[in-house]
Design a protein around this motif. Structure first.
Motif, PDB file in Angstrom:
ATOM      1  N   LEU A 116      32.464  11.492 -67.313  1.00  0.00           N
ATOM      2  CA  LEU A 116      33.068  10.167 -67.416  1.00  0.00           C
ATOM      3  C   LEU A 116      32.603   9.477 -68.694  1.00  0.00           C
ATOM      4  O   LEU A 116      31.419   9.511 -69.022  1.00  0.00           O
ATOM      5  CB  LEU A 116      32.665   9.306 -66.210  1.00  0.00           C
ATOM      6  CG  LEU A 116      33.105   7.845 -66.201  1.00  0.00           C
ATOM      7  CD1 LEU A 116      34.626   7.719 -66.188  1.00  0.00           C
ATOM      8  CD2 LEU A 116      32.492   7.111 -65.010  1.00  0.00           C
ATOM      9  N   VAL A 117      33.562   8.855 -69.379  1.00  0.00           N
ATOM     10  CA  VAL A 117      33.259   8.020 -70.541  1.00  0.00           C
ATOM     11  C   VAL A 117      33.860   6.652 -70.281  1.00  0.00           C
ATOM     12  O   VAL A 117      35.037   6.537 -69.926  1.00  0.00           O
ATOM     13  CB  VAL A 117      33.866   8.606 -71.835  1.00  0.00           C
ATOM     14  CG1 VAL A 117      33.655   7.645 -73.003  1.00  0.00           C
ATOM     15  CG2 VAL A 117      33.268   9.977 -72.141  1.00  0.00           C
ATOM     16  N   HIS A 118      33.049   5.628 -70.456  1.00  0.00           N
ATOM     17  CA  HIS A 118      33.563   4.258 -70.427  1.00  0.00           C
ATOM     18  C   HIS A 118      33.527   3.766 -71.856  1.00  0.00           C
ATOM     19  O   HIS A 118      32.468   3.619 -72.470  1.00  0.00           O
ATOM     20  CB  HIS A 118      32.722   3.354 -69.529  1.00  0.00           C
ATOM     21  CG  HIS A 118      33.221   1.943 -69.538  1.00  0.00           C
ATOM     22  ND1 HIS A 118      32.467   0.901 -70.004  1.00  0.00           N
ATOM     23  CD2 HIS A 118      34.412   1.406 -69.176  1.00  0.00           C
ATOM     24  CE1 HIS A 118      33.164  -0.220 -69.908  1.00  0.00           C
ATOM     25  NE2 HIS A 118      34.349   0.068 -69.416  1.00  0.00           N
ATOM     26  N   LYS A 147      34.329   7.623 -57.865  1.00  0.00           N
ATOM     27  CA  LYS A 147      34.795   8.488 -56.770  1.00  0.00           C
ATOM     28  C   LYS A 147      35.549   9.697 -57.313  1.00  0.00           C
ATOM     29  O   LYS A 147      35.387  10.809 -56.819  1.00  0.00           O
ATOM     30  CB  LYS A 147      35.673   7.695 -55.810  1.00  0.00           C
ATOM     31  CG  LYS A 147      34.913   6.651 -55.037  1.00  0.00           C
ATOM     32  CD  LYS A 147      35.832   5.808 -54.188  1.00  0.00           C
ATOM     33  CE  LYS A 147      35.052   4.663 -53.556  1.00  0.00           C
ATOM     34  NZ  LYS A 147      35.922   3.649 -52.994  1.00  0.00           N
ATOM     35  N   GLU A 148      36.366   9.468 -58.333  1.00  0.00           N
ATOM     36  CA  GLU A 148      37.181  10.543 -58.917  1.00  0.00           C
ATOM     37  C   GLU A 148      36.337  11.666 -59.524  1.00  0.00           C
ATOM     38  O   GLU A 148      36.714  12.822 -59.472  1.00  0.00           O
ATOM     39  CB  GLU A 148      38.118   9.987 -59.995  1.00  0.00           C
ATOM     40  CG  GLU A 148      39.258   9.175 -59.458  1.00  0.00           C
ATOM     41  CD  GLU A 148      40.329  10.019 -58.794  1.00  0.00           C
ATOM     42  OE1 GLU A 148      40.788  11.002 -59.401  1.00  0.00           O
ATOM     43  OE2 GLU A 148      40.692   9.684 -57.650  1.00  0.00           O
ATOM     44  N   VAL A 149      35.221  11.321 -60.154  1.00  0.00           N
ATOM     45  CA  VAL A 149      34.394  12.337 -60.815  1.00  0.00           C
ATOM     46  C   VAL A 149      33.266  12.841 -59.926  1.00  0.00           C
ATOM     47  O   VAL A 149      32.439  13.630 -60.375  1.00  0.00           O
ATOM     48  CB  VAL A 149      33.803  11.827 -62.156  1.00  0.00           C
ATOM     49  CG1 VAL A 149      34.911  11.419 -63.118  1.00  0.00           C
ATOM     50  CG2 VAL A 149      32.798  10.709 -61.950  1.00  0.00           C
ATOM     51  N   GLY A 150      33.281  12.446 -58.669  1.00  0.00           N
ATOM     52  CA  GLY A 150      32.200  12.799 -57.759  1.00  0.00           C
ATOM     53  C   GLY A 150      31.822  14.268 -57.742  1.00  0.00           C
ATOM     54  O   GLY A 150      30.646  14.623 -57.755  1.00  0.00           O
ATOM     55  N   ALA A 151      32.798  15.160 -57.749  1.00  0.00           N
ATOM     56  CA  ALA A 151      32.517  16.594 -57.661  1.00  0.00           C
ATOM     57  C   ALA A 151      32.354  17.252 -59.028  1.00  0.00           C
ATOM     58  O   ALA A 151      31.942  18.408 -59.103  1.00  0.00           O
ATOM     59  CB  ALA A 151      33.643  17.290 -56.894  1.00  0.00           C
ATOM     60  N   LEU A 152      32.658  16.547 -60.091  1.00  0.00           N
ATOM     61  CA  LEU A 152      32.545  17.138 -61.430  1.00  0.00           C
ATOM     62  C   LEU A 152      31.099  17.173 -61.893  1.00  0.00           C
ATOM     63  O   LEU A 152      30.331  16.248 -61.653  1.00  0.00           O
ATOM     64  CB  LEU A 152      33.355  16.317 -62.442  1.00  0.00           C
ATOM     65  CG  LEU A 152      34.868  16.316 -62.315  1.00  0.00           C
ATOM     66  CD1 LEU A 152      35.477  15.416 -63.385  1.00  0.00           C
ATOM     67  CD2 LEU A 152      35.415  17.727 -62.423  1.00  0.00           C
ATOM     68  N   LYS A 153      30.757  18.223 -62.572  1.00  0.00           N
ATOM     69  CA  LYS A 153      29.445  18.312 -63.211  1.00  0.00           C
ATOM     70  C   LYS A 153      29.557  17.623 -64.564  1.00  0.00           C
ATOM     71  O   LYS A 153      30.585  17.671 -65.224  1.00  0.00           O
ATOM     72  CB  LYS A 153      29.059  19.769 -63.408  1.00  0.00           C
ATOM     73  CG  LYS A 153      28.977  20.567 -62.122  1.00  0.00           C
ATOM     74  CD  LYS A 153      27.563  20.917 -61.824  1.00  0.00           C
ATOM     75  CE  LYS A 153      27.458  21.919 -60.692  1.00  0.00           C
ATOM     76  NZ  LYS A 153      27.415  21.306 -59.404  1.00  0.00           N
ATOM     77  N   ILE A 177      35.419  -3.474 -63.040  1.00  0.00           N
ATOM     78  CA  ILE A 177      34.714  -3.163 -61.794  1.00  0.00           C
ATOM     79  C   ILE A 177      35.541  -2.224 -60.931  1.00  0.00           C
ATOM     80  O   ILE A 177      35.052  -1.192 -60.476  1.00  0.00           O
ATOM     81  CB  ILE A 177      34.365  -4.458 -61.024  1.00  0.00           C
ATOM     82  CG1 ILE A 177      33.336  -5.280 -61.801  1.00  0.00           C
ATOM     83  CG2 ILE A 177      33.866  -4.136 -59.614  1.00  0.00           C
ATOM     84  CD1 ILE A 177      33.183  -6.705 -61.310  1.00  0.00           C
ATOM     85  N   GLU A 178      36.792  -2.573 -60.716  1.00  0.00           N
ATOM     86  CA  GLU A 178      37.641  -1.743 -59.861  1.00  0.00           C
ATOM     87  C   GLU A 178      37.891  -0.386 -60.497  1.00  0.00           C
ATOM     88  O   GLU A 178      37.914   0.639 -59.807  1.00  0.00           O
ATOM     89  CB  GLU A 178      38.936  -2.485 -59.552  1.00  0.00           C
ATOM     90  CG  GLU A 178      38.672  -3.696 -58.672  1.00  0.00           C
ATOM     91  CD  GLU A 178      39.909  -4.510 -58.339  1.00  0.00           C
ATOM     92  OE1 GLU A 178      41.040  -4.039 -58.589  1.00  0.00           O
ATOM     93  OE2 GLU A 178      39.736  -5.617 -57.813  1.00  0.00           O
ATOM     94  N   GLY A 179      38.062  -0.352 -61.817  1.00  0.00           N
ATOM     95  CA  GLY A 179      38.266   0.913 -62.508  1.00  0.00           C
ATOM     96  C   GLY A 179      37.045   1.811 -62.465  1.00  0.00           C
ATOM     97  O   GLY A 179      37.154   3.017 -62.232  1.00  0.00           O
ATOM     98  N   GLY A 215      37.590  15.644 -66.695  1.00  0.00           N
ATOM     99  CA  GLY A 215      36.793  14.460 -66.979  1.00  0.00           C
ATOM    100  C   GLY A 215      37.664  13.254 -67.276  1.00  0.00           C
ATOM    101  O   GLY A 215      38.817  13.389 -67.701  1.00  0.00           O
ATOM    102  N   LEU A 216      37.118  12.074 -67.051  1.00  0.00           N
ATOM    103  CA  LEU A 216      37.860  10.824 -67.205  1.00  0.00           C
ATOM    104  C   LEU A 216      37.317   9.971 -68.339  1.00  0.00           C
ATOM    105  O   LEU A 216      36.116   9.973 -68.599  1.00  0.00           O
ATOM    106  CB  LEU A 216      37.777   9.988 -65.929  1.00  0.00           C
ATOM    107  CG  LEU A 216      38.405  10.537 -64.670  1.00  0.00           C
ATOM    108  CD1 LEU A 216      38.130   9.599 -63.499  1.00  0.00           C
ATOM    109  CD2 LEU A 216      39.896  10.733 -64.860  1.00  0.00           C
ATOM    110  N   VAL A 217      38.236   9.226 -68.953  1.00  0.00           N
ATOM    111  CA  VAL A 217      37.868   8.182 -69.901  1.00  0.00           C
ATOM    112  C   VAL A 217      38.539   6.912 -69.419  1.00  0.00           C
ATOM    113  O   VAL A 217      39.735   6.900 -69.123  1.00  0.00           O
ATOM    114  CB  VAL A 217      38.343   8.485 -71.338  1.00  0.00           C
ATOM    115  CG1 VAL A 217      37.904   7.367 -72.278  1.00  0.00           C
ATOM    116  CG2 VAL A 217      37.823   9.825 -71.823  1.00  0.00           C
TER     117      VAL A 217
END
Length: 158
Positions: free
Chosen positions: A96-98, A23-29, A15-17, A128-130
């Motif tokens: 983002l990838v979870h 928030k971190e990927v907010g501006a990324l397309k 949840i916290e992650g 981008g984040l994973v």
């Protein structure tokens, strides 16, 4: 630590992650990928914290709670490697990838996550984040939120 306490720590870290990552990927397309649907709790949370983003889901079978079933067009049913290849061929771009595949056996799950890493990487937009419960390769490991223990959940940036 009991398995129940361990589960609570894992869910809290998720949840916290995920809140941090949203928030971190907010501006990324780019879209979002839930790699491993399970009963759909995490997918449901992603819908809430990332409204307006397309959320792709890959899993071998549909076992989600009825309120957490993704749209048919966004659910890719089958082996992850084939579905990730299909996404790449279609030109899908992800912010983002979870990553939450696995059977709960650390050694076996790590082998799978490492084998899928090179299939995930080309889908991510720069920056981008994973977020993963298992180790990945070929990404820059970064610190996630301060409230999540370093090895409880893993955070990577492309």
């Amino acid at each position: 630590m009991s398995r129940l306490e361990s589960m609570r720590r894992r869910l809290t870290a998720q949840i916290e992650g995920l809140n941090w990552a949203a928030k971190e990927v907010g501006a990324l397309k780019g879209d979002v990928l839930e790699l491993g649907l399970g009963n759909g709790r995490t997918y449901d949370h992603l819908r809430e914290v990332l409204p307006g983003r397309r959320i792709w889901v890959i899993d071998r079978e549909m076992n989600a709670h009825p309120s957490c079933v993704p749209p048919e067009a966004d659910f890719l049913q089958g082996d992850a490697d084939r579905m990730l290849d299909r996404m790449a061929q279609a030109g899908t771009r992800l912010a983002l990838v979870h990553y939450e595949l696995g059977i709960g056996v650390a050694e076996a799950d790590a082998v799978k996550s490492r084998s899928l890493s090179p299939l995930i990487a080309p889908l991510l937009v720069p920056g981008g984040l994973v977020i993963s419960q298992d180790p990945l390769e070929g990404f820059e490991r970064i610190a996630g939120p301060e409230t999540v223990e370093a090895d409880r959940y893993l955070f990577y940036r492309r």
